[in-house]
Write a protein that holds these residues in place. Structure first.
Motif, mmCIF file in Angstrom:
data_model
loop_
_atom_site.group_PDB
_atom_site.id
_atom_site.type_symbol
_atom_site.label_atom_id
_atom_site.label_comp_id
_atom_site.label_asym_id
_atom_site.label_seq_id
_atom_site.Cartn_x
_atom_site.Cartn_y
_atom_site.Cartn_z
ATOM 1 N N LEU A 197 0.921 -1.252 -0.147
ATOM 2 C CA LEU A 197 -0.087 0.040 -0.014
ATOM 3 C C LEU A 197 0.829 1.296 -0.220
ATOM 4 O O LEU A 197 0.298 2.421 -0.033
ATOM 5 N N SER B 279 -5.621 -3.719 -3.185
ATOM 6 C CA SER B 279 -4.968 -4.530 -2.353
ATOM 7 C C SER B 279 -5.543 -4.387 -0.939
ATOM 8 O O SER B 279 -5.818 -5.422 -0.288
ATOM 9 N N LEU B 280 -6.128 -2.999 -0.692
ATOM 10 C CA LEU B 280 -6.520 -3.008 0.911
ATOM 11 C C LEU B 280 -8.007 -3.339 0.955
ATOM 12 O O LEU B 280 -8.244 -4.198 1.844
ATOM 13 N N CYS C 200 2.009 2.485 2.436
ATOM 14 C CA CYS C 200 1.345 3.413 3.536
ATOM 15 C C CYS C 200 2.370 3.819 4.513
ATOM 16 O O CYS C 200 1.925 4.319 5.629
ATOM 17 N N PRO D 168 -4.876 3.723 5.145
ATOM 18 C CA PRO D 168 -3.669 3.474 4.213
ATOM 19 C C PRO D 168 -3.878 3.976 2.776
ATOM 20 O O PRO D 168 -2.701 3.881 2.118
ATOM 21 N N VAL D 169 -5.052 4.283 2.388
ATOM 22 C CA VAL D 169 -5.087 4.950 0.974
ATOM 23 C C VAL D 169 -5.672 6.301 0.745
ATOM 24 O O VAL D 169 -5.940 6.681 -0.005
ATOM 25 N N GLN E 130 -7.658 -7.093 0.980
ATOM 26 C CA GLN E 130 -7.567 -7.447 2.647
ATOM 27 C C GLN E 130 -8.453 -7.449 3.550
ATOM 28 O O GLN E 130 -8.946 -8.308 4.135
ATOM 29 N N ASN F 130 -3.505 2.179 -3.273
ATOM 30 C CA ASN F 130 -3.644 1.091 -3.762
ATOM 31 C C ASN F 130 -5.027 0.508 -3.241
ATOM 32 O O ASN F 130 -5.026 -0.610 -2.285
#
Lengths: 395, 285, 267
Positions: free
Chosen positions: A288, C219-220, A290, C188-189, C223, C216
């Motif tokens: 990510l 991907s998150l 992140c 996270p995004v 998950q 992304n």
């Protein structure tokens, strides 16, 4: 240095006296405590704040705080925080600038007087401190704040008596036994703590603590249930052979529970010689970018400086904050980004951590604590990535 | 290996107040600043190796890594040639003689002047890349008898981009063979047109094994200059390039400037070609 | 001293919250007025001066034909055009209409639907004209706005951090909700700017600063699904203030298209 060869034993509740003694010596005692459904590091004044009876379950991308069947005080491994926040704080002012009549003048930050005593430092975390010492103290330039805080630091290590599925300190040869870099080191057994001395300063504190314990014991009425071998539980004494055996057994449990492994025989070398490996692109699709892995890593040291100013620009402060090689802006150069996709940033992180770090600091940048595995929101496992790079490589 | 002055070793963030005492417009968007420390004692103690840089600081805007471009033997101020590129250099360009700013340094590893003694030297500069090389030229001239043949090949997009043109004649008088080339000829240009590598390829080196090549310019130019040097028989360990990366702390503590295992700020900016070669040709490293 | 830049503030479909945050910047407001000339700001003054302007702050999204024309005139009048807030930058919460039947909604909301003339979509300013700078947030962070105005007044290129909210959580010592509690958090995004407020108060980030660079989301989201979060929960999470931002839009579309067949999702 003359240190007692035999570890001392003391009852668990006496840890309070040790905390008191350190506070009396003007240390800010920090240690593990339960907060935000995790075991984090914070100010500790009382043993009641320690995570007694709590443990953690960890796997890639997953952390759960759980109740234990027993009342262990240090029955967990490492959590989302690392000690670096005390030596290399997330936010620091480096310099101030003031505009006076003759122009700008610059005022270096004043020396830091904070004395920290860290309670509950694990072997992998001791290794992480040694690595950050290399970064911040042993090169041509030193970080002044780190130097000041490190010099005054008191470290009470705690040997792990269990491991998480994400732990791989045995691969990185950093644990689980605390061998150096502490003032005092504790091993928890059912009846109390065994305490080893690692420095003169540790010995001094332990001696003061022992006499404190003795005074406490003299001043209290001894009840029959709280004596062991006719010695008051309020006192610290040389550990008995049985206690030493229990401690060995407890520490061995941590070794036995470690299942994760990272092959290091071809590190350094493997990653920097595989810069065009297709795995980088694959992990780049999952990652990510992140920054979580780098923030929880106890050795990652990247930072950025920003200008904090009032609008009239009479006073400006240069503020340093934790930054990460996963931030696109991190590689900004002349209007564009050197590392402009996630794959290249993941590659930078991993090659630096496990490969380039050796050339720079004479050590790996990884201590096998497993934080980057647990705290990656999508569960990317550093050990799997290294194995995958190796797999597609001709020896 | 970097050897840092004691103050900087203890606190790399230590910043001096400097005053702009002279300002020369060089070419479009490029100016040279003479900076003098307000504290005279610090000024006298300040020494640098050709190729090293300072962090110039404009409070409220930020810092920028700028190579020294003056004579290392002189003590009347620190010379920096700066091109307007980002916010810091843009703000710097608006300052005037008498204004103050911050400066910390010197940082980084410079040109290997000791290694050059008794040897021939090829200097290849592209555009603003001449700025960090000028202290080297001055050093070679100051100790001219210590060195063998010296060539300076200087390229720019157009003739207006050739830095320090008034000095070439002096340099030539001190037995430096100066050749110029431009990518594009403009009115009045009678010299070479083409890339610097064409001029390197034409050199007749009397003793390539005792020749060192120093280059600074756009990364792509340095790569090809180094390759030309190798073709002439110069050992990769005798080729040095001056790299540019995002530098924030200048002391190897912030992580920004890494290229492979090198911190460009403290292991560089001048790095030996054989060490950096494996990483120079990798995209997005 | 160069002349002070002329500033104009324009409102399109929005709640006015972002304009208000400029007025909320009480400590800095006077200092800003020293540096810029506020030529057109209907929320603050009825003295509306004509263009051209050096800097235009545009709040709100495009939801009517008139606004689609008006933004072109604003662009033509402005040297530097900057969107402020999620509506102008990504279409705002009102871009939920992009997935609905506008006629039905108008019928059900307004007593006299005949008076309503609107587009079927709510779109970002950048879908209509060139945008020089986008300031994210619902609402924007007024400190960021002040920094940008000062940078522009001083002739610097404005920059704001583009990293994820995670970095700010870590600076604060906030424990990750995704990892420690299994809460679907967009941190996270999502782009930094709010100071990671929500996670610090025990809830996941709901993305009001829009996608980070890079975001992304694929991907998150996958998950989140593997942690057992349903499409019914994840689609509304992605479709809020920045529903129409490309990275969030594509992720929610994909969930809807694939989600209908994922009843037996992984657990």
């Amino acid at each position: 240095m003359s240190v007692p060869l035999s570890p001392r034993f003391f009852a668990k509740s006496q840890l309070q006296l040790l905390i008191d003694e350190l506070r009396h010596r003007s240390y800010s005692v920090v240690g593990p405590t339960v907060d935000q459904e995790a075991i984090v590091y914070g100010d500790i004044q009382s043993i009641e704040q320690l995570p007694r009876g709590w443990t953690d379950e960890q796997s890639p991308g997953l952390y759960r705080l759980k109740r234990r069947d027993d009342d262990a005080w240090f029955g967990f491994v490492v959590g989302p925080h690392s000690w670096k926040k005390y030596l290399f704080p997330p936010k620091t002012t480096l310099l101030s600038a003031e505009k006076i009549e003759s122009g700008w003048q610059f005022i270096p930050r004043s020396a830091d007087k904070t004395k920290f005593a860290l309670l509950g430092v694990r072997a992998c975390e001791l290794a992480a401190m040694r690595i950050q010492d290399q970064v911040f103290l042993n090169g041509p330039y030193q970080d002044p704040l780190y130097r000041e805080r490190r010099k005054q630091l008191f470290v009470i290590a705690v040997n792990c008596t269990q491991a998480a599925s994400t732990c791989f300190c045995t691969s990185m040869k950093t644990g689980p036994r605390c061998e150096k870099g502490y003032d005092l080191a504790l091993t928890e057994i059912d009846s109390g703590f065994l305490c080893e001395v690692g420095s003169e300063r540790g010995k001094e504190v332990l001696d003061a603590f022992v006499s404190l314990a003795r005074r406490a014991s003299e001043g209290s009425s001894v009840d029959s249930n709280s004596t062991v071998d006719n010695v008051s539980t309020y006192e610290a004494y040389d550990a008995t052979p049985e206690q030493l055996k229990s401690a060995d057994y407890a520490r061995q449990q941590a070794v036995d529970q470690i299942t994760k492994h990272m092959e290091t025989s071809d590190l350094p070398g493997l990653l920097l010689s595989n810069l065009d490996h297709p795995r980088w692109k694959e992990v780049g699709e999952r990652c990510l970018s992140c920054t979580n892995c780098t923030m929880v890593c106890p050795t990652c040291f990247c930072s950025s400086v920003t200008e904090v100013r009032d609008l009239n620009m009479d006073r400006v402060e240069r503020e340093r904050t934790w930054d990460s090689c996963f931030n696109p802006d991190f590689s900004y150069l002349g209007g564009s980004l050197v590392r402009n996709d996630t794959a290249s940033r993941y590659r930078q992180w991993l090659t630096h951590k496990l490969d380039g770090w050796h050339a720079q600091f004479g050590t790996s940048g990884c201590v096998g604590c497993g934080r980057c595995i647990t705290w990656c929101p999508v569960g990317i496992d550093i050990t799997e990535e290294v194995a995958a790079i190796r797999e597609g490589t001709s020896p | 290996m970097t050897t840092s002055p004691p103050t900087l070793h203890e606190n790399p963030w230590f910043t001096h107040t400097v005053r702009i005492t002279n300002l020369i417009d060089e070419t479009e968007g490029v100016a040279t600043y003479q900076l003098v420390m307000i504290d005279g004692n610090s000024s006298l103690a300040y020494e640098f190796v050709p190729g090293q840089f300072n962090m110039l600081y404009l409070p409220g805007v930020g810092e920028s890594a700028i190579s020294m471009s003056g004579d290392p033997a002189r003590k009347d101020g620190w010379i920096h040639t700066v091109r307007v590129a980002g916010n810091v250099t843009k703000t710097l360009a608006r300052l005037q003689r008498g204004d103050t700013l911050g400066m910390r340094g010197p940082f980084g590893a410079g040109w290997p002047v000791e290694d050059l003694v008794g040897n021939d030297v090829v200097i290849v500069a592209g555009g603003l890349g001449m700025a960090p090389l000028r202290p080297l030229v001055y050093h070679l001239i100051n100790h001219r008898e210590q060195f063998g043949k010296i060539w300076l090949i200087l390229g720019a997009r157009t003739s207006e981009g050739l830095l320090y043109p008034t000095e070439y004649a002096t340099w030539q008088k001190r037995d430096i063979e100066v050749t110029l080339t431009v990518d594009r000829a403009t009115a009045g240009w009678n010299g070479h047109v083409g890339v610097v590598t064409q001029l390197i390829d034409r050199l007749q080196l009397p003793r390539p094994e005792q020749t060192h090549l120093m280059t600074c310019g756009p990364e792509v130019m340095m790569k090809y200059a180094a390759m030309s040097g190798l073709r002439l028989g110069i050992d990769a360990r005798q080729i040095w390039v001056s790299m540019e990366r995002n530098m924030q702390c200048a002391a190897g503590l912030c992580g920004h400037c890494q290229l492979g295992p090198e911190f460009i700020c403290k292991d560089g900016p001048v790095v030996r070609y054989d060490r950096i070669r494996p990483y120079l040709f990798v995209e997005q490293l | 001293m160069p002349r002070k830049p002329r500033l104009a503030v324009f409102k399109f479909a929005s709640c006015d919250g972002c304009q208000l945050s400029l007025l909320d910047a009480e400590d800095e407001l006077l200092a800003i007025c020293d540096r810029v000339e506020i030529a057109h700001f209907a929320e603050a003054s009825s003295d509306l001066q004509p263009g051209p302007y050096d800097v235009a702050l545009v709040e709100g999204s495009i939801t009517t034909h008139e606004d689609a024309e008006r933004i072109k005139r604003v662009r033509a009048d402005s040297k530097f055009l900057m969107t402020i807030g999620a509506c102008a930058t990504a279409g705002g919460i009102q871009s939920l209409r992009n997935w609905g039947q506008i006629d039905e909604w108008v019928q059900s909301v307004y007593p006299s639907p005949d008076f309503i003339r609107t587009l079927a979509t709510s779109t970002a300013i950048a879908d209509h004209v060139l945008v020089d700078f986008a300031l994210h947030g619902c609402p924007i962070n007024h400190h960021q706005l002040v920094d940008i105005l000062v940078a522009l007044a001083e002739g610097r290129q404005p920059r704001v951090p583009s990293h994820s909210v995670c970095l700010d959580c870590k600076h604060r010592g906030t424990v990750c909700h995704v990892v420690a509690r299994g809460i679907p958090c967009l941190g996270p995004v999502t782009q930094s700017g709010c100071g990671a407020i929500c996670p610090a108060y025990d809830r996941g980030c709901y993305g009001c600063f829009g996608p980070s660079q890079p975001a992304n989301t694929a991907s998150l989201v996958s998950q989140f699904q593997s942690q057992g979060h349903s499409t019914e929960k994840l689609v509304p999470l992605l479709r809020s203030f920045n529903a129409a931002a490309p990275e969030f839009h594509h992720a929610s579309e994909k969930l809807v298209i694939l989600g209908t067949s994922s009843e037996g999702r992984r657990s």
